[in-house]
Design a protein around this motif. Structure first.
Motif, PDB file in Angstrom:
ATOM      1  N   SER A 431       0.830  -1.212   0.000  1.00 53.97           N
ATOM      2  CA  SER A 431       0.000   0.000   0.000  1.00 53.97           C
ATOM      3  C   SER A 431       0.863   1.260   0.000  1.00 53.97           C
ATOM      4  CB  SER A 431      -0.926   0.011   1.224  1.00 53.97           C
ATOM      5  OG  SER A 431      -0.196   0.162   2.428  1.00 53.97           O
ATOM      6  N   GLU A 432       2.168   1.097   0.318  1.00 57.33           N
ATOM      7  CA  GLU A 432       3.079   2.250   0.403  1.00 57.33           C
ATOM      8  C   GLU A 432       3.924   2.459  -0.850  1.00 57.33           C
ATOM      9  OE1 GLU A 432       4.205   2.364   5.161  1.00 57.33           O
ATOM     10  OE2 GLU A 432       5.287   0.974   3.850  1.00 57.33           O
ATOM     11  N   ILE A 433       4.322   1.381  -1.522  1.00 56.88           N
ATOM     12  CA  ILE A 433       5.412   1.498  -2.498  1.00 56.88           C
ATOM     13  C   ILE A 433       4.971   1.883  -3.904  1.00 56.88           C
ATOM     14  CG2 ILE A 433       6.902  -0.095  -1.223  1.00 56.88           C
ATOM     15  CD1 ILE A 433       6.166  -2.287  -3.172  1.00 56.88           C
ATOM     16  N   PHE A 434       3.672   1.719  -4.233  1.00 57.06           N
ATOM     17  CA  PHE A 434       3.245   2.031  -5.596  1.00 57.06           C
ATOM     18  C   PHE A 434       2.900   3.514  -5.753  1.00 57.06           C
ATOM     19  CE2 PHE A 434       2.115  -2.559  -5.618  1.00 57.06           C
ATOM     20  CZ  PHE A 434       2.968  -2.935  -6.648  1.00 57.06           C
ATOM     21  N   PRO A 435       3.380   4.161  -6.811  1.00 57.53           N
ATOM     22  CA  PRO A 435       2.989   5.547  -7.096  1.00 57.53           C
ATOM     23  C   PRO A 435       1.486   5.637  -7.350  1.00 57.53           C
ATOM     24  CG  PRO A 435       4.876   4.878  -8.437  1.00 57.53           C
ATOM     25  CD  PRO A 435       4.347   3.642  -7.787  1.00 57.53           C
ATOM     26  N   SER A 436       0.911   6.797  -7.101  1.00 60.00           N
ATOM     27  CA  SER A 436      -0.536   6.990  -7.264  1.00 60.00           C
ATOM     28  C   SER A 436      -0.998   6.696  -8.688  1.00 60.00           C
ATOM     29  CB  SER A 436      -0.928   8.422  -6.882  1.00 60.00           C
ATOM     30  OG  SER A 436      -0.622   8.677  -5.528  1.00 60.00           O
ATOM     31  N   SER A 437      -0.151   7.005  -9.671  1.00 59.76           N
ATOM     32  CA  SER A 437      -0.567   6.863 -11.071  1.00 59.76           C
ATOM     33  C   SER A 437      -0.814   5.420 -11.471  1.00 59.76           C
ATOM     34  CB  SER A 437       0.490   7.473 -11.998  1.00 59.76           C
ATOM     35  OG  SER A 437       1.727   6.808 -11.846  1.00 59.76           O
ATOM     36  N   ILE A 438      -0.118   4.457 -10.839  1.00 59.70           N
ATOM     37  CA  ILE A 438      -0.291   3.047 -11.217  1.00 59.70           C
ATOM     38  C   ILE A 438      -0.798   2.197 -10.049  1.00 59.70           C
ATOM     39  CG2 ILE A 438       1.517   3.162 -12.979  1.00 59.70           C
ATOM     40  CD1 ILE A 438       3.281   1.524 -10.943  1.00 59.70           C
ATOM     41  N   LYS A 439      -1.141   2.844  -8.931  1.00 58.54           N
ATOM     42  CA  LYS A 439      -1.444   2.088  -7.717  1.00 58.54           C
ATOM     43  C   LYS A 439      -2.590   1.095  -7.932  1.00 58.54           C
ATOM     44  CE  LYS A 439      -0.772   3.722  -3.658  1.00 58.54           C
ATOM     45  NZ  LYS A 439      -0.786   4.489  -2.396  1.00 58.54           N
ATOM     46  N   GLY A 440      -3.709   1.562  -8.473  1.00 62.28           N
ATOM     47  CA  GLY A 440      -4.858   0.683  -8.628  1.00 62.28           C
ATOM     48  C   GLY A 440      -4.558  -0.511  -9.511  1.00 62.28           C
ATOM     49  N   ILE A 441      -3.938  -0.259 -10.667  1.00 59.65           N
ATOM     50  CA  ILE A 441      -3.626  -1.332 -11.611  1.00 59.65           C
ATOM     51  C   ILE A 441      -2.581  -2.278 -11.019  1.00 59.65           C
ATOM     52  CG2 ILE A 441      -2.593  -1.831 -13.869  1.00 59.65           C
ATOM     53  CD1 ILE A 441      -3.769   0.879 -14.799  1.00 59.65           C
ATOM     54  N   ALA A 442      -1.502  -1.712 -10.486  1.00 63.10           N
ATOM     55  CA  ALA A 442      -0.396  -2.530  -9.985  1.00 63.10           C
ATOM     56  C   ALA A 442      -0.813  -3.390  -8.803  1.00 63.10           C
ATOM     57  CB  ALA A 442       0.781  -1.624  -9.597  1.00 63.10           C
ATOM     58  N   ILE A 443      -1.577  -2.817  -7.891  1.00 64.17           N
ATOM     59  CA  ILE A 443      -1.957  -3.571  -6.713  1.00 64.17           C
ATOM     60  C   ILE A 443      -2.960  -4.665  -7.065  1.00 64.17           C
ATOM     61  CG2 ILE A 443      -3.976  -2.336  -5.774  1.00 64.17           C
ATOM     62  CD1 ILE A 443      -2.363  -2.267  -3.081  1.00 64.17           C
ATOM     63  N   SER A 444      -3.730  -4.467  -8.134  1.00 60.95           N
ATOM     64  CA  SER A 444      -4.610  -5.529  -8.621  1.00 60.95           C
ATOM     65  C   SER A 444      -3.794  -6.696  -9.170  1.00 60.95           C
ATOM     66  CB  SER A 444      -5.546  -4.995  -9.710  1.00 60.95           C
ATOM     67  OG  SER A 444      -6.635  -4.316  -9.145  1.00 60.95           O
ATOM     68  N   VAL A 445      -2.755  -6.390  -9.923  1.00 60.37           N
ATOM     69  CA  VAL A 445      -1.896  -7.441 -10.479  1.00 60.37           C
ATOM     70  C   VAL A 445      -1.216  -8.223  -9.356  1.00 60.37           C
ATOM     71  CG1 VAL A 445       0.193  -7.875 -11.832  1.00 60.37           C
ATOM     72  CG2 VAL A 445      -1.521  -6.260 -12.667  1.00 60.37           C
ATOM     73  N   VAL A 446      -0.678  -7.501  -8.377  1.00 59.13           N
ATOM     74  CA  VAL A 446       0.001  -8.155  -7.258  1.00 59.13           C
ATOM     75  C   VAL A 446      -0.994  -8.970  -6.421  1.00 59.13           C
ATOM     76  CG1 VAL A 446       1.291  -7.768  -5.120  1.00 59.13           C
ATOM     77  CG2 VAL A 446       1.841  -6.443  -7.171  1.00 59.13           C
ATOM     78  N   GLY A 447      -2.172  -8.390  -6.193  1.00 58.58           N
ATOM     79  CA  GLY A 447      -3.194  -9.108  -5.431  1.00 58.58           C
ATOM     80  C   GLY A 447      -3.656 -10.366  -6.146  1.00 58.58           C
ATOM     81  N   PHE A 448      -3.825 -10.289  -7.472  1.00 53.05           N
ATOM     82  CA  PHE A 448      -4.197 -11.461  -8.263  1.00 53.05           C
ATOM     83  C   PHE A 448      -3.128 -12.540  -8.140  1.00 53.05           C
ATOM     84  CE2 PHE A 448      -3.854 -13.896 -12.196  1.00 53.05           C
ATOM     85  CZ  PHE A 448      -5.141 -14.405 -12.322  1.00 53.05           C
ATOM     86  N   PHE A 449      -1.873 -12.138  -8.250  1.00 52.64           N
ATOM     87  CA  PHE A 449      -0.768 -13.086  -8.145  1.00 52.64           C
ATOM     88  C   PHE A 449      -0.748 -13.737  -6.753  1.00 52.64           C
ATOM     89  CE2 PHE A 449       3.835 -13.764  -7.163  1.00 52.64           C
ATOM     90  CZ  PHE A 449       4.059 -14.778  -8.082  1.00 52.64           C
ATOM     91  N   ASN A 450      -0.960 -12.930  -5.714  1.00 50.63           N
ATOM     92  CA  ASN A 450      -1.012 -13.434  -4.340  1.00 50.63           C
ATOM     93  C   ASN A 450      -2.137 -14.456  -4.176  1.00 50.63           C
ATOM     94  OD1 ASN A 450      -2.371 -12.762  -1.370  1.00 50.63           O
ATOM     95  ND2 ASN A 450      -0.148 -12.898  -1.298  1.00 50.63           N
ATOM     96  N   SER A 451      -3.303 -14.142  -4.721  1.00 52.88           N
ATOM     97  CA  SER A 451      -4.443 -15.050  -4.632  1.00 52.88           C
ATOM     98  C   SER A 451      -4.222 -16.314  -5.443  1.00 52.88           C
ATOM     99  CB  SER A 451      -5.716 -14.349  -5.112  1.00 52.88           C
ATOM    100  OG  SER A 451      -6.065 -13.303  -4.234  1.00 52.88           O
ATOM    101  N   LEU A 452      -3.558 -16.202  -6.590  1.00 54.63           N
ATOM    102  CA  LEU A 452      -3.264 -17.377  -7.412  1.00 54.63           C
ATOM    103  C   LEU A 452      -2.369 -18.361  -6.656  1.00 54.63           C
ATOM    104  CD1 LEU A 452      -3.397 -18.813 -10.163  1.00 54.63           C
ATOM    105  CD2 LEU A 452      -1.377 -17.504 -10.853  1.00 54.63           C
ATOM    106  N   ILE A 453      -1.361 -17.833  -5.980  1.00 52.78           N
ATOM    107  CA  ILE A 453      -0.484 -18.699  -5.186  1.00 52.78           C
ATOM    108  C   ILE A 453      -1.268 -19.309  -4.023  1.00 52.78           C
ATOM    109  CG2 ILE A 453       1.627 -18.794  -3.799  1.00 52.78           C
ATOM    110  CD1 ILE A 453       2.061 -18.261  -6.803  1.00 52.78           C
ATOM    111  N   SER A 454      -2.089 -18.498  -3.369  1.00 52.00           N
ATOM    112  CA  SER A 454      -2.899 -18.991  -2.256  1.00 52.00           C
ATOM    113  C   SER A 454      -3.851 -20.091  -2.713  1.00 52.00           C
ATOM    114  CB  SER A 454      -3.701 -17.835  -1.642  1.00 52.00           C
ATOM    115  OG  SER A 454      -4.487 -18.287  -0.572  1.00 52.00           O
ATOM    116  N   PHE A 455      -4.493 -19.884  -3.867  1.00 51.20           N
ATOM    117  CA  PHE A 455      -5.409 -20.890  -4.412  1.00 51.20           C
ATOM    118  C   PHE A 455      -4.667 -22.198  -4.685  1.00 51.20           C
ATOM    119  CE2 PHE A 455      -7.241 -22.965  -8.181  1.00 51.20           C
ATOM    120  CZ  PHE A 455      -8.502 -23.262  -7.679  1.00 51.20           C
TER     121      PHE A 455
END
Length: 510
Positions: A431-455
């Motif tokens: 929540s801290e490291i992504f710039p505002s301009s790409i935060k929504g897109i980038a955190i979605s990609v990272v969250g998807f990847f996190n969930s894929l590993i969890s699944f």
């Protein structure tokens, strides 16, 4: 510049706590299935593969939620997405409790998973964007605190509801609708994110109003200037392709690496299957549910420790301490199961509830097996496929002789270590490291990847326990946990005490 400003802490904490209620629902939804496993397995007549998917399909839904939540929060705002998430939790809890068919049950659970995928990403983003720098780590960690409170409450709820008749699993899943509705109503009281208002809507007056409530006029003016200075250097609306730019390489390595190791080290397998693990260690159904409660309380206590330390000790030290301790804990569990033995005598055979299995295994009376692989080879020769599956799921616990206290200590140490490190720190960092301009897109990609590993971990875990055995399963997680130690040491940077704009400047430069 903000060090001498007097903050309105009660207001900021209240907002953060309301938003973090999404974490409570996430934790409750994730853990409540552990108590319903036996009930749904019997009711829906599940195979191992069907059970794995029934448990893991929530994460499958979370992946969809991950992909949608970031772009939607950029377009419609963090607050509106969280309101929609609360609605999804309400629908999922009610429908899964009333389901009469396997596929209907799966759809209901996937809807809840979409809510999880949204809550786990957007709540930390919102809190990070509204929190002053010196409180940000602790306030973002409220979300993780609520996740573990949700897990603990789910274990308590399961323990009391398991005493009901065959439909106890319906009550376990259905009670979630109550906090979901409370969350839905409470969200209407929180303001919109001031950073989102400036970056996405250019509504400085509304942002100033919220920032004034947080820290007064001086704080609002300073923060607004920092946001405007940061956004003037780049496009305010990032594209998906932007996250692959070389200037963001360091950020993506840190984010994807932490997201990978948070799940691949097995935390959701432990939470989802805690009673099953303790039964594998020879515990009764009642005692395994009680031990699961202890796991939940340990998670809660050490998450509170993490909240206290994260803005004092820092993110990287907590990650190193936690991942090293997780490695030790997983090796302890490996050692305990490696040294387990399986005895076939009159007493252990008398505990077998399946008459067909009891009769077939009478021929093994007087034998002792030193490992699970040897045991399975001998038992499989005596039983058909259905009976052998029943033995691995339910009857094996009657024969095991293991240091159950060491297993419990290992699981508690593992959960405590995760709770002070990868649990809260990952979500704080991303929540801290992504710039505002790409935060929504980038955190979605990272969250998807996190969930894929969890699944993947959750889907494979029942098969691992049945086919590889707990010894090899915990050894694999131990090796992966050690790899996490090396990654944190090599790549993770410290963000403690820095504004979001300072963090961005540091990482994009490097």
């Amino acid at each position: 510049m903000q060090d001498n400003i007097k903050l309105n802490k009660p207001y900021t904490i209240l907002i953060s706590l309301i938003v973090a209620l999404g974490g409570f629902l996430l934790g409750f939804d994730s853990a409540v299935i552990s108590g319903a496993i036996k009930g749904i397995t019997v009711y829906f007549e599940m195979t191992d593969e069907m059970l794995g998917f029934a448990v893991g399909c929530v994460i499958f839904g979370a992946m969809a939620g991950n992909l949608l939540a970031g772009p939607m929060s950029d377009r419609f705002g963090r607050k509106k997405v969280l309101i929609f998430v609360a609605l999804l939790f309400s629908v999922s809890a009610t429908w899964s409790a009333l389901a009469t068919g396997y596929f209907e049950f799966i759809i209901a659970r996937i809807i809840g998973g979409v809510g999880i995928g949204g809550a786990i990403l957007i709540a930390p983003i919102y809190i990070a964007e509204i929190a002053p720098p010196k409180l940000r780590g602790s306030l973002v960690s409220f979300n993780q605190l609520n996740i573990v409170i949700g897990i603990s409450v789910a274990y308590f709820s399961n323990y009391f509801l398991v005493q009901l008749e065959n439909d106890s699993w319906r009550w376990m899943l259905g009670v979630e609708a109550i906090p979901a509705l409370i969350y839905l109503i409470s969200l209407f009281a929180v303001p919109r994110s001031p950073r989102w208002l400036v970056v996405r809507r250019n509504k400085e007056a509304l942002a100033f109003e919220t920032l004034t409530k947080i820290g007064g006029d001086d704080y609002a003016n300073i923060t607004l200037e920092e946001i405007k200075r940061s956004t003037s250097k780049k496009e305010t609306k990032g594209k998906f392709s932007d996250i692959f730019k070389s200037k963001y390489a360091t950020i993506m390595i840190i984010a994807l690496g932490i997201a990978f190791f948070q799940q691949i080290t097995g935390i959701n397998a432990i939470f989802y299957y805690a009673p099953t693990i303790f039964e594998q260690a020879g515990g009764s159904t009642d005692s395994s549910f009680l031990q699961a409660i202890v796991v939940g309380l340990t998670n809660l206590v050490f998450t509170l420790v993490a909240i206290w330390l994260i803005d004092r000790l820092g993110r990287k030290p907590l990650l190193l301490i936690g991942t090293i301790s997780m490695t030790i804990a997983l090796l302890m569990a490996t050692f305990a199961f490696k040294n387990a033995t399986y005895h076939f005598n009159r007493e252990t055979l008398s505990k077998v509830s399946n008459p067909e299995i009891k009769e077939a295994l009478t021929e093994l009376e007087g034998r002792t097996f030193d490992n699970q692989a040897e045991l399975f080879s001998a038992v499989q020769l005596k039983l058909d496929d259905a009976a052998f599956l029943d033995f691995k799921r339910n009857e094996i616990t009657n024969f095991i002789d293991i240091n159950a206290s060491l297993v419990l200590m290992a699981i508690l140490l593992y959960v405590a270590s995760f709770a002070i490190s990868l649990g809260p720190v990952m979500w704080t960092l991303i929540s801290e490291i992504f710039p505002s301009s790409i935060k929504g897109i980038a955190i979605s990609v990272v969250g998807f990847f996190n969930s894929l590993i969890s699944f993947s971990v959750t889907q494979v875990f029942p098969w691992e326990l049945s086919n590889l055995g707990p010894t090899i399963t915990f050894a694999i997680y131990g090796i992966l946990s050690f790899c996490a130690v090396l990654f944190v040491y090599k790549f993770v940077i410290e963000t403690k005490g820095k504004t979001l704009e300072e963090v961005e400047e540091l990482l994009v430069k490097s």
